[in-house]
Write an enzyme that holds these catalytic residues in place. Structure first.
Site, short mmCIF file in Angstrom:
data_model
loop_
_atom_site.label_atom_id
_atom_site.label_comp_id
_atom_site.label_asym_id
_atom_site.label_seq_id
_atom_site.Cartn_x
_atom_site.Cartn_y
_atom_site.Cartn_z
N ASP A 7 -27.80 -38.60 -83.73
CA ASP A 7 -28.38 -38.15 -82.46
C ASP A 7 -29.89 -38.06 -82.57
O ASP A 7 -30.43 -37.27 -83.36
CB ASP A 7 -27.78 -36.79 -82.09
CG ASP A 7 -28.02 -36.43 -80.63
OD1 ASP A 7 -29.15 -36.62 -80.15
OD2 ASP A 7 -27.08 -35.96 -79.98
N SER A 38 -24.41 -32.91 -73.85
CA SER A 38 -25.85 -32.96 -73.66
C SER A 38 -26.26 -31.85 -72.69
O SER A 38 -26.04 -30.68 -72.97
CB SER A 38 -26.27 -34.34 -73.17
OG SER A 38 -27.67 -34.48 -73.16
N HIS A 96 -27.04 -40.51 -79.37
CA HIS A 96 -26.82 -39.45 -78.38
C HIS A 96 -26.02 -39.93 -77.17
O HIS A 96 -24.98 -39.34 -76.83
CB HIS A 96 -28.16 -38.87 -77.93
CG HIS A 96 -28.02 -37.70 -77.00
ND1 HIS A 96 -27.69 -36.43 -77.43
CD2 HIS A 96 -28.15 -37.60 -75.64
CE1 HIS A 96 -27.62 -35.60 -76.40
NE2 HIS A 96 -27.90 -36.29 -75.31
#
Length: 430
Positions: free
Chosen positions: A370, A229, A402
């Protein structure tokens, strides 16, 4: 040339391509560092969070201060260090650990001092060659230094569960025998989304780890990078900058997960949803890291007040404070994202628009589910790398959205890096 059909990890009924065998190394059930850490954290307060033992946050800790007159020092020079007890959610990690302050160049191209946490496993290295080094970039998504990974690793649960969410993955990397360096790559000013400063912070953090004699890192130790991320951004910025900024570093491989390849697209997936408050930290970060773009002029008075109130916030702090807020609600006019000026500002903080080509093999691991970092942008970045001759391997999975895939995808990344450390040829999907 675009990458070939990506590898898909899922059950056979939903597989889009060939069936993929189970990973070579599975997480060892309840003995894995991640599961054990989470279980112990739920049962014990941990030494770091005991009354009277909570360390001061970085903004109140003189150790983090930037010394004067360091401009003439080589990047990666060790400026200060101290031993710590590193913890994963307040559970001690089985490693000798230090916080190391080092010289680097910040987002404003000025000499600065960043901090990295170095963890050397207690257990001897039984793999071939020198013990490898993993630079692990957490999702330091914040404009406040209390959200830095060095504080989470030292303060444990006192730093907040969200800030320490990736520390069990760091513990797993240590359990595999890797020396792990975890840089505060945003620096003392918490330059969220600052591409150049983050790249320098990561690469000079690796240099500092090698220069720090107590860590005992061999000159020939293989080096890998990993980030998920927000950490994927720092990882990719670093490998893009390495050939020109740090040609002295030879990298064995990099793993980029839940890759935030297009910052504006990701922001739009926050907008109007439960994570909408992230806009406050995103605009605060853009304004701090790229002041020449004057991004706050695109916000109305309500949006500007929210950003002003979020100048030391972690991303989830703003999410909790401003749920479901949208760009349209805070915009100075209904279509601010079509403004070329704001588009240019977002491009400065987006991997797809960043200059530089990695020379190290790269793994992209990404959830097909995601909801915050759309997989299409990652595929575009992988295609760009392929077109430049980078060795790229892509793994796509249904194993979590995610946040969930940060954990369920970690074994894929660690296995990939272990193979690179062992000198095995990198798979190439280009």
């Amino acid at each position: 040339m675009p990458p070939r059909q990506a590898q898909v990890l899922t059950d056979p009924s939903r597989t889009r391509s060939r069936k993929v065998p189970a990973p070579r190394r599975r997480w060892p059930g309840p003995r894995t560092a991640v599961i054990a850490t989470l279980a112990l954290a739920a049962l014990a307060p941990g030494a770091a969070s005991a009354a009277g033992l909570v360390p001061p946050p970085p903004a109140q800790d003189p150790f983090y201060a930037v010394p004067a007159n360091i401009g003439g020092l080589a990047n990666g020079t060790v400026l200060d260090s101290r031993p710590i007890v590193a913890t994963a959610l307040s559970v001690p990690i089985a490693a000798h650990a230090w916080q190391v302050k080092y010289k680097t160049i910040d987002q404003r191209d000025q000499p600065s001092a960043f901090v990295t946490t170095i963890l050397v496993p207690y257990a001897p290295w039984h793999g071939g060659g020198a013990r490898p080094v993993l630079s692990y970039q957490t999702a330091e998504d914040a404009v406040g230094s209390q959200c830095a990974p060095s504080y989470a690793l030292r303060a444990g649960l006192a730093a907040g569960v969200a800030n320490g969410a990736e520390t069990p993955i760091i513990a797993e990397a240590v359990a595999r025998g890797f020396t792990v360096a975890v840089p505060d790559y945003e620096g003392p000013r918490s330059d969220f989304l600052g591409a150049h400063g983050a790249a320098h912070g990561v690469l000079d953090g690796i240099r500092a780890a090698r220069n720090f004699a107590p860590a005992g890192i061999s000159a020939g130790a293989p080096i890998g990078l990993m980030g998920y991320s927000g950490g994927s951004m720092a990882t990719d910025w670093a490998i893009q900058a390495q050939p020109t900024y740090a040609p002295d570093l030879t990298l064995a491989g990099a793993a980029s997960g839940g890759t935030v390849a297009d910052t504006k697209t990701t922001m739009l997936h926050f907008s109007g949803k439960v994570y909408g408050g992230a806009l406050a930290v995103i605009f605060a970060g853009l304004d701090r890291s790229y002041p020449r773009n004057d991004v706050l002029r695109y916000l109305n008075a309500t949006g500007q007040r929210a950003v002003a109130a979020s100048q030391s916030a972690c991303l989830l702090d703003a999410v909790a404070r401003y749920p479901f807020v949208s760009v349209q609600r805070w915009g100075a006019h209904p279509d601010i994202l079509a403004d070329p000026g704001l588009t240019a500002a977002f491009a400065e903080a987006s991997l797809l628009d960043s200059p530089g080509t990695p020379t190290t093999p790269v793994l992209f691991y990404h959830s097909l589910l995601d909801e915050l970092a759309p997989i299409g942008a990652m595929r575009q970045l992988a295609a760009r790398y392929c077109a430049k001759g980078v060795t790229v391997h892509t793994v796509e999975s249904f194993a979590g959205e995610h946040a969930g895939y940060a954990v369920t995808g970690a074994p894929t990344a660690l296995d990939y890096l272990a193979d690179r450390f062992a000198g095995k040829p990198a798979p190439n999907d280009c």
